[in-house]
Design an enzyme around this catalytic site. Structure first.
Site, PDB file in Angstrom:
ATOM      1  N   GLU A  63      -7.728  11.144 -13.981  1.00 18.40           N
ATOM      2  CA  GLU A  63      -6.426  10.672 -13.482  1.00 18.40           C
ATOM      3  C   GLU A  63      -5.321  11.412 -14.232  1.00 18.40           C
ATOM      4  OE1 GLU A  63      -3.136   9.320 -12.079  1.00 18.40           O
ATOM      5  OE2 GLU A  63      -4.996   8.685 -11.103  1.00 18.40           O
ATOM      6  N   CYS A  91     -16.178  -1.487  22.298  1.00 23.37           N
ATOM      7  CA  CYS A  91     -16.302  -0.039  22.453  1.00 23.37           C
ATOM      8  C   CYS A  91     -17.647   0.441  21.891  1.00 23.37           C
ATOM      9  CB  CYS A  91     -15.153   0.677  21.748  1.00 23.37           C
ATOM     10  SG  CYS A  91     -15.217   0.571  19.927  1.00 23.37           S
ATOM     11  N   ARG A 150      -1.808   5.119 -15.356  1.00 24.76           N
ATOM     12  CA  ARG A 150      -2.998   4.807 -14.562  1.00 24.76           C
ATOM     13  C   ARG A 150      -4.285   5.064 -15.353  1.00 24.76           C
ATOM     14  NH1 ARG A 150      -1.623   6.595  -8.267  1.00 24.76           N
ATOM     15  NH2 ARG A 150      -0.382   4.720  -7.810  1.00 24.76           N
ATOM     16  N   CYS A 160     -13.715   1.781  15.285  1.00 23.05           N
ATOM     17  CA  CYS A 160     -13.364   1.208  16.587  1.00 23.05           C
ATOM     18  C   CYS A 160     -12.435   2.135  17.355  1.00 23.05           C
ATOM     19  CB  CYS A 160     -12.694  -0.156  16.389  1.00 23.05           C
ATOM     20  SG  CYS A 160     -12.088  -0.914  17.913  1.00 23.05           S
ATOM     21  N   CYS A 198       0.846  -1.182   0.000  1.00 25.67           N
ATOM     22  CA  CYS A 198       0.000   0.000   0.000  1.00 25.67           C
ATOM     23  C   CYS A 198       0.892   1.247   0.000  1.00 25.67           C
ATOM     24  CB  CYS A 198      -0.882  -0.024   1.244  1.00 25.67           C
ATOM     25  SG  CYS A 198      -1.918   1.428   1.470  1.00 25.67           S
ATOM     26  N   CYS A 256     -12.371  -4.180  18.233  1.00 26.28           N
ATOM     27  CA  CYS A 256     -12.388  -4.826  19.556  1.00 26.28           C
ATOM     28  C   CYS A 256     -13.713  -5.519  19.848  1.00 26.28           C
ATOM     29  CB  CYS A 256     -12.083  -3.806  20.645  1.00 26.28           C
ATOM     30  SG  CYS A 256     -13.413  -2.611  20.974  1.00 26.28           S
ATOM     31  N   HIS A 310       5.012   5.277   2.342  1.00 20.52           N
ATOM     32  CA  HIS A 310       5.083   6.621   2.902  1.00 20.52           C
ATOM     33  C   HIS A 310       5.586   6.636   4.331  1.00 20.52           C
ATOM     34  CE1 HIS A 310       1.868   7.852  -0.262  1.00 20.52           C
ATOM     35  NE2 HIS A 310       3.089   7.890  -0.745  1.00 20.52           N
ATOM     36  N   CYS A 355     -18.023  -0.129  18.042  1.00 20.42           N
ATOM     37  CA  CYS A 355     -18.254  -1.534  17.695  1.00 20.42           C
ATOM     38  C   CYS A 355     -19.653  -1.985  18.110  1.00 20.42           C
ATOM     39  CB  CYS A 355     -17.198  -2.424  18.349  1.00 20.42           C
ATOM     40  SG  CYS A 355     -15.557  -2.310  17.608  1.00 20.42           S
ATOM     41  N   THR A 391       0.668   3.508   1.990  1.00 21.73           N
ATOM     42  CA  THR A 391       1.002   3.699   3.402  1.00 21.73           C
ATOM     43  C   THR A 391       2.331   3.043   3.745  1.00 21.73           C
ATOM     44  OG1 THR A 391      -1.300   3.872   4.101  1.00 21.73           O
ATOM     45  CG2 THR A 391       0.280   3.136   5.754  1.00 21.73           C
ATOM     46  N   HIS A 421      -0.148  -4.731   5.641  1.00 21.80           N
ATOM     47  CA  HIS A 421      -1.500  -4.933   6.172  1.00 21.80           C
ATOM     48  C   HIS A 421      -2.474  -5.494   5.141  1.00 21.80           C
ATOM     49  CE1 HIS A 421      -1.434  -0.771   4.586  1.00 21.80           C
ATOM     50  NE2 HIS A 421      -2.694  -0.998   4.244  1.00 21.80           N
TER      51      HIS A 421
END
Length: 395
Positions: A238, A128, A243, A139, A65, A125, A70, A131, A67, A94
């Site tokens: 774009e 909370c 892309r 969450c 990703c 979780c 970065h 959730c 992320t 992830h």
């Protein structure tokens, strides 16, 4: 085992006030305000051992990703440029899938050794307020593999059974495990688009016209999902040629370079009204994050009852003219994450029926040992999805 291990120093910027959770757990809510001197490398790490409610996975494929790239970029003071939820040291990654090697004795899901699974990256979780309202992506005690605990850029990973989703139907449809691994690693970005388009945004009536801003992996996923959901005319804006071609491959009917349109003196809103014969756009999927450029276009081409879904992360504040939304009974929905709401099961069903083929957005594959090359590709704003695989030949 081999893994991409990232380390950093916990050094809150002067004036930054730590929350109670940040202070007690050594994490960050906004990484660029805390983490300094980021460095990562492929190295040997202990093979994880699953707890009673966890499964042990042999990683099949993992998506890189933006992320992941970065968080390694640093500003002039040495702080990461990633501004999100994070905790280090950690094995990153992830977006991943794998084959189950061990099943903990308390895993209640219908999981067994040899199953192929994809993993939710928003580990809610369940207790909370968010959730308990069924809003798992909001969450308040969120954990994220690859960001707050060890993730998928490794030979093996452990994950709680409740976050695993079977990929066996994809194997049955395509006839090979590697395809299922690759598609399984892309459920996370497709799920992010799905959450924004359908859960948060409410989707469209078939025949409604749709615009997608940005043709990165999430924008490409939005195009594929809207194509199979009955969009009348599907339009993408774009800036990069590579892309733009990917957007066409994923199903966009019209693809434009907004920079070129501006240089040619053409108004993007007027263009959209021409394409739709004055009807306007039923749904805008804002996946670019360039919100100060995209919201004026939306304001000029919003259909009656039209929707905007904000999926891309923007930097700084955005100026929005709200009158068109009031006059057209329009709406703006914020979206984050891809967990809960049956999203993973729905995306898997679309993949396992051939309705969407996410392989069309893959532009690179690298071995784990060559992940730094993959990270460079993922950050170049030209590539689609770049995948990491332990089984892929070294380049």
């Amino acid at each position: 085992m081999r893994a991409f291990y990232v380390e950093a120093n916990f050094v809150p910027k002067p004036g930054y006030k730590l929350s109670q959770r940040e202070e007690s757990s050594g994490r960050s809510a906004r990484g660029n305000s805390i983490w300094k001197d980021i460095k990562g490398a492929v190295t040997d790490r202990p093979t994880p051992v699953p707890k009673a409610d966890e499964v042990l996975l042999k990683i099949g494929a993992a998506g890189i990703c933006g992320t992941d790239a970065h968080l390694l970029f640093q500003d002039e003071d040495g702080y990461t440029k990633y501004d999100g939820h994070s905790k280090y040291p950690i094995i990153t990654g992830h977006e991943f899938s794998g084959e189950i090697l061990e099943v903990g004795k308390e895993v209640q899901q219908n999981l067994k050794i040899g199953d192929l699974v994809s993993v939710e990256s928003m580990n809610w979780c369940g207790a909370c307020d968010a959730c308990r309202m069924g809003m798992f992506n909001q969450c308040q005690c969120l954990e994220e593999p690859g960001l707050t605990f060890d993730g998928g850029f490794a030979e093996y990973a452990v994950i709680k059974g409740k976050y695993c989703y079977l990929l066996n139907d994809i194997v049955d449809y395509y006839g090979d495990k590697m395809t299922a691994f690759e598609m399984g690693a892309m459920i996370e970005p497709v799920g992010v688009a799905y959450n924004g388009l359908f859960v948060r945004g409410g989707g469209i009536r078939p025949g409604g016209h749709v615009v997608v801003f940005g043709a990165g992996p999430i924008g490409l996923a939005a195009i594929a999902l809207m194509k199979t959901s009955g969009a009348g005319k599907l339009i993408c804006f774009e800036t990069t040629a590579e892309r733009r071609q990917l957007a066409k491959d994923c199903g966009a009917d019209y693809v434009y370079d907004p920079i070129q349109l501006s240089e040619d003196g053409r108004d993007a809103s007027e263009l959209l009204m021409e394409i739709t014969k004055g009807r306007g756009i039923a749904l805008f999927a804002e996946c670019s994050g360039a919100t100060n450029a995209t919201y004026p276009v939306m304001a000029g081409a919003l259909a009656i009852g039209g929707k905007t879904v904000q999926i891309g992360h923007s930097i700084g504040k955005t100026s929005i003219d709200l009158y068109p939304y009031m006059f057209h009974a329009g709406s703006i929905s914020g979206s984050n994450g891809q967990s809960g709401q049956g999203i993973y099961n729905d995306v898997i069903a679309l993949m396992a029926s051939g309705r969407i083929d996410t392989r069309k957005m893959v532009t690179g594959r690298v071995h784990l040992e060559d992940i730094e090359n993959g990270l460079i590709q993922a950050a170049n704003r030209v590539s689609g999805k770049v995948l990491v695989s332990m089984d892929y030949l070294r380049l």
